[in-house]
Enzyme design. Structure first.
Site, PDB file in Angstrom:
ATOM      1  N   LEU A  70       0.801  -1.224   0.000  1.00 28.29           N
ATOM      2  CA  LEU A  70       0.000   0.000   0.000  1.00 28.29           C
ATOM      3  C   LEU A  70       0.836   1.278   0.000  1.00 28.29           C
ATOM      4  O   LEU A  70       0.299   2.371   0.178  1.00 28.29           O
ATOM      5  CB  LEU A  70      -0.980  -0.012   1.178  1.00 28.29           C
ATOM      6  N   CYS A  71       2.128   1.152  -0.227  1.00 24.91           N
ATOM      7  CA  CYS A  71       2.987   2.340  -0.320  1.00 24.91           C
ATOM      8  C   CYS A  71       2.842   2.987  -1.695  1.00 24.91           C
ATOM      9  O   CYS A  71       2.693   2.298  -2.707  1.00 24.91           O
ATOM     10  CB  CYS A  71       4.450   1.958  -0.103  1.00 24.91           C
ATOM     11  N   HIS A  72       2.906   4.309  -1.704  1.00 28.97           N
ATOM     12  CA  HIS A  72       2.842   5.057  -2.955  1.00 28.97           C
ATOM     13  C   HIS A  72       4.214   5.068  -3.631  1.00 28.97           C
ATOM     14  O   HIS A  72       5.231   5.122  -2.942  1.00 28.97           O
ATOM     15  CB  HIS A  72       2.441   6.513  -2.682  1.00 28.97           C
ATOM     16  N   MET A 109       8.604   4.616   5.434  1.00 27.62           N
ATOM     17  CA  MET A 109       8.772   3.242   4.955  1.00 27.62           C
ATOM     18  C   MET A 109      10.007   3.111   4.068  1.00 27.62           C
ATOM     19  O   MET A 109      10.688   2.083   4.091  1.00 27.62           O
ATOM     20  CB  MET A 109       7.515   2.765   4.214  1.00 27.62           C
ATOM     21  N   GLU A 110      10.304   4.148   3.304  1.00 29.13           N
ATOM     22  CA  GLU A 110      11.487   4.126   2.455  1.00 29.13           C
ATOM     23  C   GLU A 110      12.756   4.109   3.300  1.00 29.13           C
ATOM     24  O   GLU A 110      13.697   3.362   3.002  1.00 29.13           O
ATOM     25  CB  GLU A 110      11.469   5.332   1.503  1.00 29.13           C
ATOM     26  N   ASP A 129      23.685 -11.415   3.861  1.00 31.10           N
ATOM     27  CA  ASP A 129      23.872 -12.218   2.655  1.00 31.10           C
ATOM     28  C   ASP A 129      25.348 -12.357   2.291  1.00 31.10           C
ATOM     29  O   ASP A 129      25.812 -13.455   1.969  1.00 31.10           O
ATOM     30  CB  ASP A 129      23.106 -11.599   1.485  1.00 31.10           C
TER      31      ASP A 129
END
Length: 160
Positions: free
Chosen positions: A75-77, A113-114, A128
């Protein structure tokens, strides 16, 4: 009481409509901590890791992740980020790497969120690249440190 903005009146998940919101400068800072053995951290810091420059790779991965957050989190733009920084600091006394990210834009929605995605993916990249020499690396304390801009105002996390 504040409500969840991504849930409609029927309880369904929806992308928030930001079309009527004013554009403002928005900025967010996040961090993640990666804990590993003294030997693994020394290998990274001394540039002796067989896969190459771990910090440079993690930095680029974090920047790329911030730009693609909208593809990872439903739901992020999609955002036109004006700045993304990812900094990695070895903490030799605790055998940790502190990752701090910054995202910034002028837009209608925040960049928390970014920033969180940038820090998280940088941490995952360290894991990793180092899993061949150590499997029990721990990624922890992924958190928002600060955000400013927008309707909800300025937020600063408490010190841990």
């Amino acid at each position: 009481m504040t409500t969840f903005t991504h849930i409609n009146s029927q309880g369904e998940a929806n992308m928030v409509d930001v079309s009527a919101k004013a554009e403002t400068v928005r900025e967010a800072h996040a961090e993640a901590i990666v804990t590993m053995s003294k030997e693994t951290l020394a290998m990274i810091v001394e540039g002796k890791h067989h896969k190459g420059d771990v910090f440079a790779t993690a930095r680029i991965a974090g920047i790329q992740a911030a730009k693609r957050t909208w593809e990872l989190i439903p739901l992020c733009h999609p955002l036109l980020l004006s700045k993304v920084e990812v900094n990695l600091e070895p903490l030799l006394e605790t055998n940790q790497v502190r990752i701090q990210s910054l995202c910034k834009l002028t837009g209608k929605t925040g960049v928390e969120m970014e920033a969180l995605t940038a820090a998280s993916v940088a941490a995952l990249t360290i894991y990793d690249m180092c899993k061949a020499v150590q499997k029990d690396i721990v990624i922890e304390q992924v958190r928002l440190l600060e955000k400013c801009g927008g309707k909800s105002g300025h937020f600063i996390a408490e010190e841990k």
